[in-house]
Design a protein around this motif. Structure first.
Motif, PDB file in Angstrom:
ATOM      1  N   GLU A 547       0.829  -1.209   0.000  1.00 13.26           N
ATOM      2  CA  GLU A 547       0.000   0.000   0.000  1.00 13.26           C
ATOM      3  C   GLU A 547       0.862   1.257   0.000  1.00 13.26           C
ATOM      4  O   GLU A 547       0.621   2.196  -0.772  1.00 13.26           O
ATOM      5  CB  GLU A 547      -0.916  -0.026   1.222  1.00 13.26           C
ATOM      6  CG  GLU A 547      -1.974   1.061   1.223  1.00 13.26           C
ATOM      7  CD  GLU A 547      -2.922   0.902   2.397  1.00 13.26           C
ATOM      8  OE1 GLU A 547      -4.133   0.795   2.165  1.00 13.26           O
ATOM      9  OE2 GLU A 547      -2.438   0.883   3.545  1.00 13.26           O
ATOM     10  N   ASN A 548       1.875   1.291   0.868  1.00 11.10           N
ATOM     11  CA  ASN A 548       2.751   2.467   0.956  1.00 11.10           C
ATOM     12  C   ASN A 548       3.530   2.704  -0.333  1.00 11.10           C
ATOM     13  O   ASN A 548       3.706   3.843  -0.777  1.00 11.10           O
ATOM     14  CB  ASN A 548       3.748   2.296   2.106  1.00 11.10           C
ATOM     15  CG  ASN A 548       3.097   2.401   3.463  1.00 11.10           C
ATOM     16  OD1 ASN A 548       2.035   3.007   3.606  1.00 11.10           O
ATOM     17  ND2 ASN A 548       3.709   1.792   4.471  1.00 11.10           N
ATOM     18  N   LEU A 549       3.982   1.633  -0.940  1.00 11.11           N
ATOM     19  CA  LEU A 549       4.879   1.745  -2.087  1.00 11.11           C
ATOM     20  C   LEU A 549       4.146   1.964  -3.403  1.00 11.11           C
ATOM     21  O   LEU A 549       4.571   2.756  -4.243  1.00 11.11           O
ATOM     22  CB  LEU A 549       5.738   0.479  -2.180  1.00 11.11           C
ATOM     23  CG  LEU A 549       6.922   0.491  -3.144  1.00 11.11           C
ATOM     24  CD1 LEU A 549       7.942   1.536  -2.720  1.00 11.11           C
ATOM     25  CD2 LEU A 549       7.575  -0.889  -3.172  1.00 11.11           C
ATOM     26  N   PHE A 550       3.010   1.286  -3.567  1.00  5.64           N
ATOM     27  CA  PHE A 550       2.381   1.250  -4.884  1.00  5.64           C
ATOM     28  C   PHE A 550       1.189   2.184  -5.052  1.00  5.64           C
ATOM     29  O   PHE A 550       0.953   2.682  -6.157  1.00  5.64           O
ATOM     30  CB  PHE A 550       1.949  -0.180  -5.221  1.00  5.64           C
ATOM     31  CG  PHE A 550       3.086  -1.108  -5.516  1.00  5.64           C
ATOM     32  CD1 PHE A 550       3.614  -1.911  -4.523  1.00  5.64           C
ATOM     33  CD2 PHE A 550       3.637  -1.177  -6.784  1.00  5.64           C
ATOM     34  CE1 PHE A 550       4.665  -2.768  -4.791  1.00  5.64           C
ATOM     35  CE2 PHE A 550       4.689  -2.031  -7.069  1.00  5.64           C
ATOM     36  CZ  PHE A 550       5.213  -2.831  -6.064  1.00  5.64           C
ATOM     37  N   VAL A 551       0.392   2.404  -3.995  1.00  4.38           N
ATOM     38  CA  VAL A 551      -0.869   3.105  -4.220  1.00  4.38           C
ATOM     39  C   VAL A 551      -1.126   4.317  -3.341  1.00  4.38           C
ATOM     40  O   VAL A 551      -1.916   5.199  -3.722  1.00  4.38           O
ATOM     41  CB  VAL A 551      -2.066   2.126  -4.067  1.00  4.38           C
ATOM     42  CG1 VAL A 551      -1.969   0.997  -5.075  1.00  4.38           C
ATOM     43  CG2 VAL A 551      -2.142   1.552  -2.654  1.00  4.38           C
ATOM     44  N   HIS A 552      -0.543   4.409  -2.164  1.00  3.24           N
ATOM     45  CA  HIS A 552      -0.898   5.494  -1.243  1.00  3.24           C
ATOM     46  C   HIS A 552      -0.504   6.850  -1.812  1.00  3.24           C
ATOM     47  O   HIS A 552       0.580   7.025  -2.384  1.00  3.24           O
ATOM     48  CB  HIS A 552      -0.232   5.289   0.114  1.00  3.24           C
ATOM     49  CG  HIS A 552      -0.910   6.059   1.218  1.00  3.24           C
ATOM     50  ND1 HIS A 552      -0.699   7.408   1.423  1.00  3.24           N
ATOM     51  CD2 HIS A 552      -1.804   5.669   2.162  1.00  3.24           C
ATOM     52  CE1 HIS A 552      -1.428   7.819   2.448  1.00  3.24           C
ATOM     53  NE2 HIS A 552      -2.112   6.771   2.911  1.00  3.24           N
ATOM     54  N   GLU A 553      -1.383   7.831  -1.650  1.00  2.00           N
ATOM     55  CA  GLU A 553      -1.164   9.160  -2.218  1.00  2.00           C
ATOM     56  C   GLU A 553       0.090   9.830  -1.688  1.00  2.00           C
ATOM     57  O   GLU A 553       0.697  10.670  -2.363  1.00  2.00           O
ATOM     58  CB  GLU A 553      -2.382  10.056  -1.925  1.00  2.00           C
ATOM     59  CG  GLU A 553      -3.581   9.759  -2.793  1.00  2.00           C
ATOM     60  CD  GLU A 553      -3.310  10.035  -4.270  1.00  2.00           C
ATOM     61  OE1 GLU A 553      -2.691  11.069  -4.580  1.00  2.00           O
ATOM     62  OE2 GLU A 553      -3.685   9.200  -5.104  1.00  2.00           O
ATOM     63  N   LEU A 554       0.491   9.498  -0.462  1.00  2.00           N
ATOM     64  CA  LEU A 554       1.655  10.140   0.147  1.00  2.00           C
ATOM     65  C   LEU A 554       2.956   9.384  -0.127  1.00  2.00           C
ATOM     66  O   LEU A 554       4.012   9.808   0.328  1.00  2.00           O
ATOM     67  CB  LEU A 554       1.442  10.276   1.657  1.00  2.00           C
ATOM     68  CG  LEU A 554       0.234  11.119   2.086  1.00  2.00           C
ATOM     69  CD1 LEU A 554       0.094  11.123   3.599  1.00  2.00           C
ATOM     70  CD2 LEU A 554       0.350  12.541   1.548  1.00  2.00           C
ATOM     71  N   GLY A 555       2.858   8.272  -0.840  1.00  2.00           N
ATOM     72  CA  GLY A 555       4.033   7.477  -1.153  1.00  2.00           C
ATOM     73  C   GLY A 555       4.521   7.705  -2.573  1.00  2.00           C
ATOM     74  O   GLY A 555       4.052   8.605  -3.279  1.00  2.00           O
TER      75      GLY A 555
END
Length: 612
Positions: A547-555
């Motif tokens: 989630e953090n690497l591929f899709v989260h807006e802040l990542g």
């Protein structure tokens, strides 16, 4: 990818046969080390031109050879985190080709001559004479390996080796571009049928490899030479050689479809499903392996007529196996602290064979648990309270604001951004100090063939049926540092892999839209609506990292940027993209690495290594 200018005189001054330790080696890649060692000696002696020419031959010898790629068969051997890479065939311009063309026929040994002639023709298709030399040269290398005149670097079987397969495929590709029906290509056709004959004597995957090669390029006599593949597949299945049995049955079905207007006969569907079901029966108490094999058996019946009852029976078996699936896969996670000293990190690999080295890499630098990451972010926020007084704006490479956080760590968003920041720092260290050195260590010590990776993919439930070879290509590119190719294949595949697990667990990966149309849900909704299922299989840490690497807006939004054409060239070699590919590599491997499962699967994979 810097290339110095070289001259005809520089190259002809080199006595290649006296430099090379094994001039009778058919794998031109084996010459790279000898050329570089001699170049170092020339540098010490002050012979700049000689050293330059030797480094050029080393680079030409060490291309990443892709025989089926018509556009760029000579890819870069290495890529680096700063975006640089080793030479590729297209780096050679017209002047370079003129020089290489002038010396190509004068160079020895045969493997080096063939490589240079092929490179010259690839860069200038008007030079038909070099195409002929390359075709005849590849054919002669195959004949020399058969007769025992030439040797290979890694492989035991000269007749059915992957190198022979590559030589034949490349020669056929050139011949089909310059006139496949010419009588000059008769020896090439005979060489392929001879290799297929050797594969029939050896059995197993060799038959599938050379049989598919003959069918791919329409070589007359291939079908007749293969004979009764159904009986061979049945025998292999009875001996529990399921991977080989599946490959031969699929080849048999492919041949049958050629005479049936492209449709596989129902008998072929049923035979393939039977092998998969036998594989499920042999899985014993492993609900995981049973579930995967039964799902493949059901998939094998797709498109067949009159098999409703058989499909329903397999579905009932699948449901029964799924009852125990969650218990078996309750928690798979591994944490490993890697020292900044690269040599210390590489020490465990020295005592491992290829398969255990791949397993070790899969478990290296796994993500931390979400609770641990949030606790560390809060601790840092308390140490530096001023950081929470200001809102943060995230800018793209054109300076546009694409996201913004609040100005208080009382909100979850700024804290999540801090978590993602720390995750990025850890990712940078992991890639530079652990992942890149580890994959280089593996590929320097071992010959990693796509056939082995495809076999691993075939066992992994993360790889749906029909995706094995493309994922294997992506994993192969990742291991050899071709990160642009690796990202291009693996990043879009991530959603398909997660979707397969959701479906296997018995949950729907679609939603009903207006009008009763069933639509697949995207990666974001998969992580939201089916997070519990995915966390049971891979653990919370891995799903949180995805989630953090591929899709989260802040990542770094690796998937979003790639799929929308926003990834510039250098991005593919950044830590985020490399770690993303490594994470997907781990997701493929994780269901297989538990001791009990690995103990059962490893011997089968070793057979694949021997076959290839």
């Amino acid at each position: 990818m810097y290339k110095e200018r070289f001259t005809e005189e520089d190259l002809l001054a080199i006595s290649t046969t006296t430099i090379l330790q094994k001039p009778n080696c058919a794998d031109v890649e084996a010459f790279e080390g000898d050329f570089r060692a001699e170049a170092d000696k020339k540098d010490e002696a002050g012979d700049i031109a000689g050293a330059r020419a030797l480094r050029l031959l080393a680079a030409i010898s060490n291309f990443h050879f892709r025989p089926g790629d018509k556009a760029e068969p000579f890819s870069n051997a290495l890529s680096f985190a700063d975006g640089s890479r080793t030479l590729v065939g297209s780096d050679f311009d017209e002047k370079d080709v003129d020089v290489l063309g002038a010396v190509a026929e004068k160079l020895e040994p045969l493997a080096l001559k063939v490589r240079i002639c092929d490179l010259v023709w690839t860069r200038d298709k008007s030079r038909q004479n070099f195409a002929r030399i390359a075709i005849d040269g590849y054919t002669k290398l195959v004949e020399q390996l058969k007769d025992g005149i030439a040797i290979l670097r890694f492989e035991r079987s000269s007749v059915t080796s992957v190198s022979v397969q590559n030589f034949l495929e490349r020669a056929i590709n050139i011949a089909r571009s310059t006139g496949w029906d010419r009588p000059e290509n008769d020896k090439l056709r005979e060489a392929l049928l001879s290799a297929l004959e050797g594969a029939l004597d050896e059995g197993g995957m060799a038959i599938a490899r050379f049989g598919n090669l003959g069918l791919d390029y329409g070589v007359d006599g291939t079908v007749e030479a293969l004979g009764d593949l159904n009986s061979r597949a049945e025998t292999l299945c009875a001996n529990k050689e399921f991977h080989q049995a599946i490959a031969l049955q699929e080849l048999s079905n492919r041949i049958a479809a050629r005479t049936n207007e492209g449709a596989i006969p129902t008998s072929g569907h049923l035979a393939l499903a039977k092998i998969y079901e036998s594989q499920a029966d042999a899985a014993g108490s492993s609900a995981f392996l049973q579930t995967h094999a039964l799902q493949q058996a059901i998939d094998a019946l797709h498109g067949a007529r009159g098999v409703k009852d058989e499909r329903q029976r397999l579905h009932e078996r699948l449901k029964d196996s799924q009852l125990h699936f969650a218990d078996e896969m309750q928690s798979i996670s591994h944490s490993m602290d890697i020292s900044d000293e690269v040599q210390r990190m590489l020490e465990p690999y020295k005592s491992l064979d290829l398969l255990d080295a791949l397993r070790h890499l899969a478990l290296t630098e796994m993500p931390k648990a979400p609770d641990e990451m949030y606790a560390r972010a809060k601790e840092e926020a308390e140490k530096f309270p001023l950081a929470s007084l200001f809102a943060t704006s995230l800018l793209d490479n054109k300076g546009r604001t694409v996201a913004r956080t609040a100005n208080s760590f009382g909100d979850s968003e700024p804290l999540r951004y801090k978590v993602i920041q720390q995750f990025g720092i850890k990712t940078d260290l992991a890639v530079s100090a652990a992942i890149v050195p580890a994959r280089a260590e593996i590929t320097n010590r071992f010959f990693v063939d796509e056939t082995l990776l495809a076999a691993i993919c075939a066992y992994s439930p993360f790889v749906p049926s029909g995706y094995e070879h493309q994922v294997a290509r992506g994993l192969h590119a990742f291991l050899y540092g071709d990160d642009m190719v690796a990202c291009s294949i693996l990043v879009p595949f991530l959603e398909a892999g997660l979707r397969a697990l959701v479906s296997t667990a018995g949950y729907s990966d679609t939603t009903i839209a207006l009008g009763g149309i069933e639509q697949s849900i995207g990666l974001g909704r998969l992580l939201g609506e089916h997070r519990d299922v995915l966390e049971q299989v891979f653990g919370k840490a891995q799903i949180f990292a995805i989630e953090n690497l591929f899709v989260h807006e802040l990542g770094p939004k690796v998937r979003h940027n790639f799929c929308h054409g926003m990834s510039v060239d250098g991005a593919f070699y950044s830590a985020s993209y490399i770690y993303g590919c490594k994470l997907i590599f781990s997701l493929v491997m994780l269901p297989l690495v538990r001791t009990a499962i690995w103990k059962d699967i490893k011997p089968r994979l070793q057979n694949t290594v021997m076959d290839s």
